[in-house]
Design a protein around this motif. Structure first.
Motif, PDB file in Angstrom:
ATOM      1  N   LYS A  67       0.974  -1.192  -0.054  1.00 35.94           N
ATOM      2  CA  LYS A  67      -0.324   0.115  -0.178  1.00 35.94           C
ATOM      3  C   LYS A  67       0.560   0.955   0.177  1.00 35.94           C
ATOM      4  O   LYS A  67       0.742   2.331  -0.680  1.00 35.94           O
ATOM      5  N   ILE A  70       2.386   1.706  -2.878  1.00 40.66           N
ATOM      6  CA  ILE A  70       0.764   2.188  -4.142  1.00 40.66           C
ATOM      7  C   ILE A  70       1.460   3.914  -4.454  1.00 40.66           C
ATOM      8  O   ILE A  70       0.919   4.672  -5.129  1.00 40.66           O
ATOM      9  N   ILE A  71       0.670   4.126  -3.207  1.00 39.79           N
ATOM     10  CA  ILE A  71      -0.045   5.528  -2.544  1.00 39.79           C
ATOM     11  C   ILE A  71       1.915   6.327  -3.104  1.00 39.79           C
ATOM     12  O   ILE A  71       1.271   7.694  -3.785  1.00 39.79           O
ATOM     13  N   VAL A  76      -2.650   4.658  -6.903  1.00 35.00           N
ATOM     14  CA  VAL A  76      -3.726   4.090  -6.488  1.00 35.00           C
ATOM     15  C   VAL A  76      -4.928   3.760  -7.924  1.00 35.00           C
ATOM     16  O   VAL A  76      -5.949   2.610  -7.749  1.00 35.00           O
ATOM     17  N   VAL A  79      -4.080   1.049  -8.957  1.00 38.05           N
ATOM     18  CA  VAL A  79      -4.734  -0.525  -8.774  1.00 38.05           C
ATOM     19  C   VAL A  79      -6.790  -0.980  -9.283  1.00 38.05           C
ATOM     20  O   VAL A  79      -7.023  -1.574  -8.896  1.00 38.05           O
ATOM     21  N   ASN A  80      -7.211   0.140  -8.314  1.00 35.18           N
ATOM     22  CA  ASN A  80      -8.470   0.642  -8.870  1.00 35.18           C
ATOM     23  C   ASN A  80      -9.331  -0.125 -10.414  1.00 35.18           C
ATOM     24  O   ASN A  80     -10.284  -0.705 -10.530  1.00 35.18           O
ATOM     25  N   LYS A  83      -9.297  -3.795 -10.886  1.00 37.36           N
ATOM     26  CA  LYS A  83      -9.939  -4.635  -9.303  1.00 37.36           C
ATOM     27  C   LYS A  83     -11.727  -4.265 -10.650  1.00 37.36           C
ATOM     28  O   LYS A  83     -11.885  -5.510 -11.058  1.00 37.36           O
ATOM     29  N   THR A 101     -10.021 -10.838  -3.636  1.00 35.77           N
ATOM     30  CA  THR A 101      -9.651  -9.033  -3.271  1.00 35.77           C
ATOM     31  C   THR A 101      -9.210  -9.573  -1.800  1.00 35.77           C
ATOM     32  O   THR A 101     -10.848  -9.642  -1.582  1.00 35.77           O
ATOM     33  N   PHE A 102      -7.983  -9.091  -1.067  1.00 38.60           N
ATOM     34  CA  PHE A 102      -8.955  -8.878   0.312  1.00 38.60           C
ATOM     35  C   PHE A 102      -6.951  -7.761   0.576  1.00 38.60           C
ATOM     36  O   PHE A 102      -6.077  -7.423  -0.350  1.00 38.60           O
ATOM     37  N   GLN A 103      -7.130  -7.783   1.998  1.00 43.19           N
ATOM     38  CA  GLN A 103      -6.237  -6.570   2.630  1.00 43.19           C
ATOM     39  C   GLN A 103      -5.906  -6.461   4.159  1.00 43.19           C
ATOM     40  O   GLN A 103      -6.484  -7.473   4.806  1.00 43.19           O
ATOM     41  N   LEU A 108      -2.289  -4.993  -0.603  1.00 44.69           N
ATOM     42  CA  LEU A 108      -3.424  -5.837  -1.160  1.00 44.69           C
ATOM     43  C   LEU A 108      -3.017  -6.609  -1.661  1.00 44.69           C
ATOM     44  O   LEU A 108      -2.101  -7.332  -2.304  1.00 44.69           O
ATOM     45  N   TYR A 109      -4.179  -7.940  -1.123  1.00 46.04           N
ATOM     46  CA  TYR A 109      -4.377  -8.905  -2.479  1.00 46.04           C
ATOM     47  C   TYR A 109      -4.836  -9.495  -3.248  1.00 46.04           C
ATOM     48  O   TYR A 109      -6.004  -8.974  -3.251  1.00 46.04           O
ATOM     49  N   PHE A 110      -5.037  -9.844  -4.697  1.00 41.96           N
ATOM     50  CA  PHE A 110      -5.413 -10.050  -5.585  1.00 41.96           C
ATOM     51  C   PHE A 110      -5.480 -11.349  -5.399  1.00 41.96           C
ATOM     52  O   PHE A 110      -4.217 -12.132  -6.292  1.00 41.96           O
TER      53      PHE A 110
HETATM   54  O1  LIG Z   1     -12.440  -1.543  -4.069  1.00 38.40           O
HETATM   55  C1  LIG Z   1     -11.928  -2.876  -3.489  1.00 38.40           C
HETATM   56  O2  LIG Z   1     -12.808  -4.114  -3.449  1.00 38.40           O
HETATM   57  C2  LIG Z   1     -11.953  -3.200  -1.850  1.00 38.40           C
HETATM   58  C3  LIG Z   1     -12.824  -1.921  -1.460  1.00 38.40           C
HETATM   59  C4  LIG Z   1     -12.616  -1.433   0.463  1.00 38.40           C
HETATM   60  C5  LIG Z   1     -10.157  -0.768   0.157  1.00 38.40           C
HETATM   61  O3  LIG Z   1     -10.877  -0.539   1.794  1.00 38.40           O
HETATM   62  N1  LIG Z   1     -10.094  -1.290  -0.426  1.00 38.40           N
HETATM   63  C6  LIG Z   1      -8.387  -0.957  -0.448  1.00 38.40           C
HETATM   64  C7  LIG Z   1      -8.629   0.400  -0.973  1.00 38.40           C
HETATM   65  C8  LIG Z   1      -7.032   0.451  -0.564  1.00 38.40           C
HETATM   66  C9  LIG Z   1      -6.171   1.335  -2.468  1.00 38.40           C
HETATM   67  C10 LIG Z   1      -4.719   1.850  -2.762  1.00 38.40           C
HETATM   68  C11 LIG Z   1      -4.489   1.232  -1.166  1.00 38.40           C
HETATM   69 CL1  LIG Z   1      -2.455   1.768  -1.599  1.00 38.40          CL
HETATM   70  C12 LIG Z   1      -4.759   1.304  -0.086  1.00 38.40           C
HETATM   71  C13 LIG Z   1      -6.324   1.258  -0.134  1.00 38.40           C
HETATM   72  C14 LIG Z   1     -10.940  -1.715  -1.657  1.00 38.40           C
HETATM   73  C15 LIG Z   1      -9.199  -3.490  -2.209  1.00 38.40           C
HETATM   74  C16 LIG Z   1      -9.030  -3.896  -1.898  1.00 38.40           C
HETATM   75  C17 LIG Z   1      -8.800  -5.282  -1.344  1.00 38.40           C
HETATM   76  C18 LIG Z   1      -7.801  -5.471  -2.747  1.00 38.40           C
HETATM   77  C19 LIG Z   1      -8.609  -4.354  -3.353  1.00 38.40           C
HETATM   78  C20 LIG Z   1      -9.367  -3.016  -2.949  1.00 38.40           C
HETATM   79 CL2  LIG Z   1      -9.035  -2.247  -4.284  1.00 38.40          CL
END
Ligand SMILES: O=C(O)[C@@H]1CCC(=O)N(CCc2ccc(Cl)cc2)[C@H]1c1ccccc1Cl
Ligand SMILES: Nc1ncnc2c1ncn2[C@@H]1O[C@H](COP(=O)(O)OP(=O)(O)OP(=O)(O)O)[C@@H](O)[C@H]1O
Length: 325
Positions: A67, A70-71, A76, A79-80, A83, A101-103, A108-110
């Motif tokens: 994390k 990434i930041i 960020v 990453v979104n 996903k 996905t979980f964290q 963060l884990y994919f």
């Molecule tokens: O969109 C989601 O599925 C959740 C929503 C809740 C959440 O907190 N996250 C993590 C958000 C995030 C993204 C980038 C960084 Cl560096 C830190 C947190 C998201 C997330 C969780 C696990 C893996 C990826 C992501 Cl984006």
């Protein structure tokens, strides 16, 4: 309550149903549900490890992102995008499937399909070149997958042999969707094509930069270099480069540095090696066209003589991969 003890976040598997609605499947998966094995590879912002589900013993590739890194690197948004894109591409054998996905506090884990065959680039390097039968088979699988992506409103934007992985049956699985463009399918183009990528007002400023994302030099389309906009046909330019590279053993546009490579692309300066098959040459010449609107559309590519004999659709994925020679 028990899963909170394990500190496992809820793994959300999102699927888009037949009406295009995103439905979430809540599956309680977390770090503790997997045993982590060898490192499969490293990316600029990620480490990919082999992971075994402790209950089912299924093997996965688990992409782990730090994390803080990434930041710090302002990734960020990527990453979104990765996903969200993968969550829209859940129903095709040619896409690396995202299961969970979980964290935890640090990462963060994919949880992804494990592609035992590695990268298509690695296989090509070992073979030097593919023969026509292999190029036809792999080209057909890649094209079938691009067709599916585009129909789901996703432009990959960085297609290349490194991002085409192979599973244990040596079938292709396209990966790396962090730099993809997700088309806002609600705002269709006037001809319903809807392939003008939209930067909706809510996008953070970095989306502008992400919008001006440029892929890997050798596969970048001319329109991305001249007017900064990628469109679906940009993926077909990259597809043309890949077909050329499988048969020639090198990409069509390659120079000493990125700038010189870009110059060759916008000047359409490339040559076929002697002995390059004529039918394949005709296909490549109809894909490596500067004007994206004049590039062969997918339906016409499927009907091109180069793909004579290919059964399109799910049959393509049930076939045995041809022995690489
Ligand atoms: O969109 C989601 O599925 C959740 C929503 C809740 C959440 O907190 N996250 C993590 C958000 C995030 C993204 C980038 C960084 Cl560096 C830190 C947190 C998201 C997330 C969780 C696990 C893996 C990826 C992501 Cl984006
Ligand atoms: N699903 C997978 N199965 C097997 N190996 C994988 C899988 N995904 C990635 N890898 C391997 O792990 C390595 C890192 O992949 P990752 O996608 O994290 O970064 P990358 O995209 O290769 O690098 P960058 O982020 O710099 O573009 C790659 O070499 C890739 O071959």
């Amino acid at each position: 309550e028990e899963w909170q003890d394990r500190g496992a976040a809820v793994g959300i598997r999102q699927e888009v149903d037949a009406n295009g609605r995103t439905v979430s499947r809540y599956i309680k998966k977390g770090v503790r549900d997997f045993s982590f094995g060898q490192t499969l590879g490293e990316g600029s912002y990620s480490t990919v490890c082999l992971g075994t589900d402790r209950q089912t013993l299924n093997e996965y590739a688990i992409k782990i992102l730090d994390k803080r890194h990434i930041i710090k690197e302002k990734k960020v948004k990527y990453v979104n995008v990765e996903k969200d894109a993968l969550n829209r591409l859940t129903d095709h054998p040619g896409i690396v499937r995202l299961y969970y996905t979980f964290q935890d506090e640090r990462s963060l884990y994919f949880v992804l399909d494990y592609c035992k065959g590695g990268e298509l680039l690695g296989v090509l390097k070992r073979m030097v070149t593919f023969d026509e039968e292999c190029t036809q088979f792999y080209g057909a699988q890649i094209l079938d997958t691009i067709d599916y992506m585009h129909k789901r409103g996703i432009i990959h934007r960085d297609l290349k042999p490194e991002n085409i992985l192979l599973d244990s049956q040596m079938h292709t699985k396209i990966t790396d969707f962090g730099t993809a463009k997700i088309l806002d399918t609600s705002k269709k183009g006037e001809d319903g094509s809807g392939d003008i990528p939209s930067l909706d007002s809510t996008d953070p400023p970095e989306q502008e930069r992400a919008g001006s994302f440029v892929g890997t030099a050798e596969y970048v389309s001319p329109e991305l270099l001249t007017d900064k906009n990628a469109c679906k046909a940009s993926d077909l330019w990259a597809f043309g480069c890949i077909i050329f590279q499988l048969l020639a053993g090198r990409p069509p546009f390659k120079a000493a540095n990125e700038y010189l490579t870009f110059q060759k692309i916008v000047a359409l300066e490339y040559e076929f090696p002697t002995g390059f098959p004529a039918v394949a040459r005709d296909l490549v010449e109809r894909l490596l066209v500067l004007d994206p609107a004049r590039r062969l559309p997918i339906e016409h590519i499927k009907n091109h003589q180069f793909f004579d004999g290919i059964t399109w659709g799910r049959g393509l994925w049930k076939q045995k991969a041809p022995r690489l020679k």
